[in-house]
Design an enzyme around this catalytic site. Structure first.
Site, short mmCIF file in Angstrom:
data_model
loop_
_atom_site.label_atom_id
_atom_site.label_comp_id
_atom_site.label_asym_id
_atom_site.label_seq_id
_atom_site.Cartn_x
_atom_site.Cartn_y
_atom_site.Cartn_z
N TYR A 56 -2.19 0.39 10.74
CA TYR A 56 -2.20 0.01 9.61
C TYR A 56 -0.91 0.02 8.77
O TYR A 56 -0.41 -0.87 8.11
CB TYR A 56 -3.48 0.46 8.51
CG TYR A 56 -3.53 0.02 7.48
CD1 TYR A 56 -3.83 -1.50 7.10
CD2 TYR A 56 -3.37 0.91 6.35
CE1 TYR A 56 -4.01 -1.56 5.67
CE2 TYR A 56 -3.23 0.43 4.83
CZ TYR A 56 -3.49 -0.79 4.66
OH TYR A 56 -3.71 -1.15 3.20
N SER A 59 0.84 -1.29 0.02
CA SER A 59 -0.11 0.07 -0.16
C SER A 59 0.91 1.19 -0.03
O SER A 59 1.99 1.22 0.65
CB SER A 59 -0.83 0.06 1.13
OG SER A 59 -1.33 1.08 1.41
#
Length: 247
Positions: free
Chosen positions: A157, A144
Site C-alpha cells: 500500500y 498518505s
C-alpha cells in the site's frame, strides 16, 4: 468559479463513497459549494452518499467511475466537464489492501497498485487537462503518510501511495503558472471508534485542513501538521534503526 477565498462552487469527487471525501464535501457545501458530482462504482452506498449531500442543499449527481478501467476515464470525466465548469477535483479513491494476503497473492498486490497508482495517474492527467482547458481549478490528491517511507507492515500500500504522491507533486510543477492548482494531502491514519494511534486524525480534521489549504493555495498539507516534522525525522533514520521501530 472560485471566489477570492479559493473555495469552489463546483466539486467532482473521484471516489464518491470515501469517508474523507464526503467530510470534505460537507465542509465545502457549508461554505459555498453548490454542485457536487460523486464518481464511483454504482452502488446503494454511492446513492446514499449523494442523498446525504442533497439534504445539505447541494445539487448532487452521481456518475459511474471505475479506477480499474482507465480506458473509460476520458469519457466519464469528459461527460462531467461537459455539463459545466468544475472548480475542484478531489482524487480520493484507493484501497488499503491486505498486506499478508497480498504478499501471498501477487495478483491482489497488483490490484492495489493499479487502483492506487495506475488508476490515479489516468484520472489525474485527464482531470488536470480538463482543468487546464478551462483555465482554472484545483486538483486535490489524497495521499498518505505511508507514502513517506515504506514500512514492513504495509509496504505494498505504501509504495502505491509513494508513487501517487510523487506523480501529484510532479503534476503540480508541470501545471505551475497555468491557473491550475495541485494540492497533495498527507493524512495520518484515520481514527475510528475502535482504533487509535499516535498522530492519527479524523475525516473532519482532514476536511478542515483541505479548506485551509485551498484558501492558502498550499501545495502540500499534512494532517495533523506535526506529522511534517515527525516524518522528516523518520525518513532520515538509518534503515537498521527504522526496522526496529514499532510501526
Amino acid at each position: 468559479m472560485k471566489d477570492a477565498s479559493g473555495l469552489p462552487q463546483s466539486l467532482l469527487v473521484l471516489g464518491g463513497t470515501s469517508e474523507i471525501a464526503l467530510a470534505v464535501a460537507r465542509r465545502l457545501i457549508a461554505r459555498r459549494t453548490r454542485t457536487v458530482w460523486l464518481a464511483g462504482r454504482p452502488s446503494p452506498a454511492l446513492e446514499a452518499a449523494a442523498e446525504s449531500l442533497r439534504v445539505l442543499g447541494a445539487d448532487t449527481r452521481t456518475v459511474a467511475f471505475d479506477a480499474l478501467d482507465p480506458d473509460s476515464h476520458e469519457a466519464v470525466l469528459g461527460k462531467v466537464f461537459a455539463e459545466g465548469g468544475i472548480d475542484m477535483v478531489l482524487l480520493a479513491f484507493g484501497v488499503p489492501g491486505d498486506q499478508a494476503r497480498d504478499e501471498r497473492e501477487p495478483a491482489a498486490a497488483v490490484r492495489v497498485a493499479q487502483t492506487n497508482y495506475t488508476g490515479a495517474v489516468s484520472a489525474g492527467l485527464i482531470a488536470a487537462g480538463a482543468l487546464q482547458d478551462q483555465g482554472h481549478g484545483s486538483l486535490v490528491v489524497l495521499s498518505s503518510v505511508a507514502a513517506e517511507r515504506a514500512r514492513r507492515a504495509d509496504f505494498i500500500y505504501g509504495s502505491s501511495k509513494a508513487g501517487l504522491d510523487a506523480f501529484a507533486q510532479g503534476l503540480g510543477d508541470a501545471l505551475h503558472g497555468t491557473g491550475v492548482h495541485v494540492m497533495v494531502v498527507r493524512p495520518g491514519s484515520v481514527r475510528t471508534k475502535t482504533t487509535y494511534a499516535p498522530l492519527s486524525t479524523t475525516a473532519e480534521a482532514v476536511a478542515t485542513a483541505v479548506e485551509l489549504g485551498l484558501r492558502r493555495r498550499s501545495e502540500t498539507v499534512w494532517v495533523p501538521g506535526a506529522l511534517r516534522v515527525v516524518m522528516s525525522a523518520v525518513r532520515h533514520l538509518p534503515r537498521g534503526v527504522f526496522r526496529r521501530l514499532p510501526l
